[in-house]
Scaffold this active site. Structure first.
Site, PDB file in Angstrom:
ATOM      1  N   LYS A 107       0.862  -1.182   0.000  1.00  0.00           N
ATOM      2  CA  LYS A 107       0.000   0.000   0.000  1.00  0.00           C
ATOM      3  C   LYS A 107       0.897   1.230   0.000  1.00  0.00           C
ATOM      4  O   LYS A 107       1.642   1.467   0.944  1.00  0.00           O
ATOM      5  CB  LYS A 107      -0.923   0.022   1.212  1.00  0.00           C
ATOM      6  CG  LYS A 107      -1.848   1.240   1.213  1.00  0.00           C
ATOM      7  CD  LYS A 107      -2.456   1.490   2.572  1.00  0.00           C
ATOM      8  CE  LYS A 107      -3.090   2.874   2.586  1.00  0.00           C
ATOM      9  NZ  LYS A 107      -3.412   3.333   3.957  1.00  0.00           N
ATOM     10  N   GLY A 168      -7.598   9.646  10.167  1.00  0.00           N
ATOM     11  CA  GLY A 168      -7.843   9.740  11.600  1.00  0.00           C
ATOM     12  C   GLY A 168      -8.883  10.759  12.015  1.00  0.00           C
ATOM     13  O   GLY A 168      -9.116  10.952  13.213  1.00  0.00           O
ATOM     14  N   ALA A 194      -9.284   5.966   4.755  1.00  0.00           N
ATOM     15  CA  ALA A 194      -9.075   7.125   5.626  1.00  0.00           C
ATOM     16  C   ALA A 194     -10.352   7.939   5.815  1.00  0.00           C
ATOM     17  O   ALA A 194     -11.077   8.204   4.856  1.00  0.00           O
ATOM     18  CB  ALA A 194      -7.962   8.035   5.119  1.00  0.00           C
ATOM     19  N   GLY A 195     -10.583   8.324   7.065  1.00  0.00           N
ATOM     20  CA  GLY A 195     -11.667   9.241   7.382  1.00  0.00           C
ATOM     21  C   GLY A 195     -12.953   8.615   7.858  1.00  0.00           C
ATOM     22  O   GLY A 195     -13.867   9.320   8.295  1.00  0.00           O
ATOM     23  N   ASN A 216      -8.641   2.075  10.244  1.00  0.00           N
ATOM     24  CA  ASN A 216      -7.843   1.746  11.418  1.00  0.00           C
ATOM     25  C   ASN A 216      -8.393   2.471  12.653  1.00  0.00           C
ATOM     26  O   ASN A 216      -8.934   1.872  13.567  1.00  0.00           O
ATOM     27  CB  ASN A 216      -6.384   2.108  11.167  1.00  0.00           C
ATOM     28  CG  ASN A 216      -5.449   1.666  12.284  1.00  0.00           C
ATOM     29  OD1 ASN A 216      -4.226   1.769  12.164  1.00  0.00           O
ATOM     30  ND2 ASN A 216      -5.954   1.171  13.403  1.00  0.00           N
ATOM     31  N   THR A 217      -8.283   3.810  12.641  1.00  0.00           N
ATOM     32  CA  THR A 217      -8.662   4.585  13.813  1.00  0.00           C
ATOM     33  C   THR A 217     -10.123   4.384  14.195  1.00  0.00           C
ATOM     34  O   THR A 217     -10.459   4.373  15.389  1.00  0.00           O
ATOM     35  CB  THR A 217      -8.386   6.081  13.571  1.00  0.00           C
ATOM     36  OG1 THR A 217      -7.036   6.240  13.137  1.00  0.00           O
ATOM     37  CG2 THR A 217      -8.599   6.893  14.834  1.00  0.00           C
TER      38      THR A 217
END
Length: 265
Positions: A107, A168, A194-195, A216-217
């Site tokens: 990635k 994040g 993301a986001g 992830n977050t």
């Protein structure tokens, strides 16, 4: 009468076929045990690992994340998080390939600055071209620009991963129309990256026709990461099924749900 089982719904990237459309990261968990539990609950088959921040064999004196996330169970997706130029990103991918015994899937992300963590698309394109020529299967993080997404596809990236919002941030998809345009014009898998902040964000991405979502977050920073992993697993499935089913047309005015002709009285 029992409901017949749904036809298996898989997606393929770089010749590898997966059942789960949820991809997860390994950062921000309190320990390896929580990481292992959350990822197992998510049902994810692809796990992304920041090579510059996580030990996958670089240090013999620290715990190795691959001990709790074995490559024979998960497809490891090494990423270039923390790279701010093409040269560093390419070097990081080559290190990961060496540590993972020739594993070519990676990635790519090349960041523009530390405040926004938006991608530097010029450097990203440069690194992508070099990595593809070097035999890597490149899944690439980029912004939600349909033109750049197409350019990255054209240079040989095996999947394009536009952001929903800043890394994040948990803001969800800020520009649905751009994501939809990217999906409609792509010939490679499109995965939102993301986001994402909560389950409804993941479902929306899938309803737009994305092939998957990487997060992830949203899981690791939840009050209960394992429970959130379960929620995300269900959201991905629900959004995908809604996309396949085809939503009703949106209308400005009401439309009676029961017949308006042939009334009894």
């Amino acid at each position: 009468m029992s409901t017949p089982p749904l036809t298996p719904d898989t997606f393929t990237v770089a010749g590898r076929t997966f059942s789960s459309r949820l991809l997860v990261g390994t950062g921000k968990y309190k320990d390896h045990a929580q990481t292992q539990a959350a990822i197992a609950t998510s049902g994810a088959e692809i796990v992304t690992i920041a090579v510059r921040r996580t030990n996958i064999g670089q240090s013999q004196d620290e715990p190795n994340i691959l001990e709790v996330l074995p490559p024979d169970r998960y497809t490891i997706l090494p990423n270039t998080a923390g790279c701010y130029d093409a040269k560093t990103a390419v070097r990081t991918c080559r290190l990961a390939r060496e540590l993972l015994d020739g594993h070519n899937l990676c990635k790519l992300e090349v960041l523009g600055d530390q405040q926004t963590l938006f991608p530097d698309v010029v450097a990203t394109l440069q690194a992508a071209e070099e990595l593809v020529k070097d035999g890597f299967d490149v899944m690439v993080y980029t912004n939600d620009d349909p033109i750049m997404a197409k350019r990255l596809e054209e240079v040989g990236c095996c999947a394009v991963m536009p952001l929903a919002a800043p890394i994040g941030s948990g803001l969800g998809i800020r520009n649905k129309l751009n994501i939809l345009t990217i999906v409609e014009n792509a010939k490679v898998p499109i995965l939102v990256d993301a986001g994402v902040g909560t389950a409804s964000d993941a479902a929306v991405a899938m309803e737009l026709g994305c092939d998957g979502v990487l997060m992830n977050t949203a899981i690791a920073a939840a009050r209960d990461p394992v429970l959130m992993a379960s929620a995300m697993r269900k959201a991905i499935q629900a959004g995908r099924e809604a996309f396949l089913a085809g939503r009703m047309p949106a209308k400005r005015f009401a439309s009676a749900s029961s017949p308006v002709e042939g009334l009894f009285f």
